[in-house]
Design a protein around this motif. Structure first.
Motif, PDB file in Angstrom:
ATOM      1  N   PRO A  14      14.638  65.333  70.905  1.00 20.66           N
ATOM      2  CA  PRO A  14      14.948  66.217  70.830  1.00 20.66           C
ATOM      3  C   PRO A  14      15.920  66.736  69.943  1.00 20.66           C
ATOM      4  O   PRO A  14      16.358  67.697  69.131  1.00 20.66           O
ATOM      5  CB  PRO A  14      15.583  66.483  72.305  1.00 20.66           C
ATOM      6  N   ILE A  15      16.974  65.651  69.896  1.00 19.85           N
ATOM      7  CA  ILE A  15      18.034  65.758  68.759  1.00 19.85           C
ATOM      8  C   ILE A  15      17.447  65.851  67.267  1.00 19.85           C
ATOM      9  O   ILE A  15      17.845  66.492  66.348  1.00 19.85           O
ATOM     10  CB  ILE A  15      19.163  64.701  68.955  1.00 19.85           C
ATOM     11  N   ILE A  68      24.851  71.632  69.533  1.00 19.81           N
ATOM     12  CA  ILE A  68      24.230  70.947  70.236  1.00 19.81           C
ATOM     13  C   ILE A  68      24.180  69.393  69.641  1.00 19.81           C
ATOM     14  O   ILE A  68      24.603  68.655  70.282  1.00 19.81           O
ATOM     15  CB  ILE A  68      22.805  71.516  70.378  1.00 19.81           C
ATOM     16  N   VAL A  69      23.928  69.322  68.511  1.00 23.37           N
ATOM     17  CA  VAL A  69      23.820  68.117  67.721  1.00 23.37           C
ATOM     18  C   VAL A  69      25.069  67.139  67.689  1.00 23.37           C
ATOM     19  O   VAL A  69      25.124  66.020  68.121  1.00 23.37           O
ATOM     20  CB  VAL A  69      23.147  68.024  66.515  1.00 23.37           C
ATOM     21  N   ALA A  70      25.850  68.064  67.413  1.00 28.23           N
ATOM     22  CA  ALA A  70      27.491  67.231  67.173  1.00 28.23           C
ATOM     23  C   ALA A  70      28.073  67.038  68.476  1.00 28.23           C
ATOM     24  O   ALA A  70      28.627  65.709  68.549  1.00 28.23           O
ATOM     25  CB  ALA A  70      28.307  68.403  66.815  1.00 28.23           C
ATOM     26  N   TYR A 146      24.694  77.673  74.832  1.00 31.70           N
ATOM     27  CA  TYR A 146      25.614  77.388  75.984  1.00 31.70           C
ATOM     28  C   TYR A 146      25.285  76.825  77.237  1.00 31.70           C
ATOM     29  O   TYR A 146      25.801  75.899  77.547  1.00 31.70           O
ATOM     30  CB  TYR A 146      26.296  78.850  76.189  1.00 31.70           C
ATOM     31  N   LEU A 147      23.916  77.117  77.636  1.00 33.32           N
ATOM     32  CA  LEU A 147      23.523  76.450  78.769  1.00 33.32           C
ATOM     33  C   LEU A 147      23.322  74.921  78.521  1.00 33.32           C
ATOM     34  O   LEU A 147      23.481  73.785  79.238  1.00 33.32           O
ATOM     35  CB  LEU A 147      22.076  77.013  79.262  1.00 33.32           C
ATOM     36  N   ILE A 148      22.946  74.411  77.206  1.00 36.74           N
ATOM     37  CA  ILE A 148      22.521  73.260  77.002  1.00 36.74           C
ATOM     38  C   ILE A 148      23.863  72.409  76.764  1.00 36.74           C
ATOM     39  O   ILE A 148      24.018  71.332  77.170  1.00 36.74           O
ATOM     40  CB  ILE A 148      21.687  73.161  75.700  1.00 36.74           C
TER      41      ILE A 148
END
Length: 191
Positions: A14-15, A68-70, A146-148
């Motif tokens: 996913p990343i 998200i990735v960071a 924000y949920l992730i």
């Protein structure tokens, strides 16, 4: 990001997908901006809505996917001067408390960006300023991100509660001891 290939967990599918999407959005934004510049100066006919599309579509997508990735790669900016001087137990407690605060904050952001922004944007047919470029669809990206992020922080809290702060604890402790020994040697030499 060659150094990320050495970090554990960087091979997550996913990343990688998010990194590819982010790179594709940057590339498309570059082409769009280039077409606008060429159209404006060569043909005196710019691509309509370029500023709005870049500002309200491309940039939020790049930034929020990057968050998200960071977070996944633990690549956010850190200032560990105080954290590194704490005992392991205090580090663990700080990670848990900070993580709980981050989870709650991200969940609140998810709720309010969904109710206050995304749903309101759909109801009003939100557009970018005076233009007709619709911006409400990208507003749904914020609550999802924000949920992730809240899930990522929750995983950190659970890991810390189980006794694991991060992958570099042992290496950090070794480096802190080395730096401390080196500094005390240089202080003694200066006397």
């Amino acid at each position: 990001m060659t150094e990320n290939s050495e970090k554990p967990g960087t091979g997550s599918r996913p990343i990688k997908i998010l990194e590819i999407i982010g790179a594709a959005v940057i590339f498309v934004m570059m082409l769009h901006t280039l077409a606008n510049v060429v159209g404006r100066f060569a043909f005196n006919f710019p691509v309509l809505g370029t500023l709005e599309i870049v500002q309200y579509w491309y940039m939020p997508t790049i930034a929020f996917l990057g968050f998200i990735v960071a977070k996944f790669l633990n690549e956010h900016i850190e200032a560990p001067i105080i954290f590194d001087s704490l005992t392991w137990g205090n580090r663990r407690l700080l990670v848990i408390v900070n993580g709980i605060l981050a989870v709650v904050t991200c969940l609140l952001f998810a709720y309010f960006t969904f109710v206050g922004q995304a749903l309101h944007g759909v109801e009003t047919g939100a557009t970018a300023g005076a233009s007709t470029v619709p911006i409400w669809p990208v507003m749904f990206l914020l609550p999802v991100v924000y949920l992730i992020l809240s899930a990522q922080w929750a995983i950190d809290v659970l890991s810390a509660a189980r006794g694991r702060i991060d992958e570099t604890d042992e290496a950090d402790q070794t480096m802190a001891t080395f730096v401390s020994d080196d500094m005390s040697d240089s202080t003694e030499a200066a006397r």
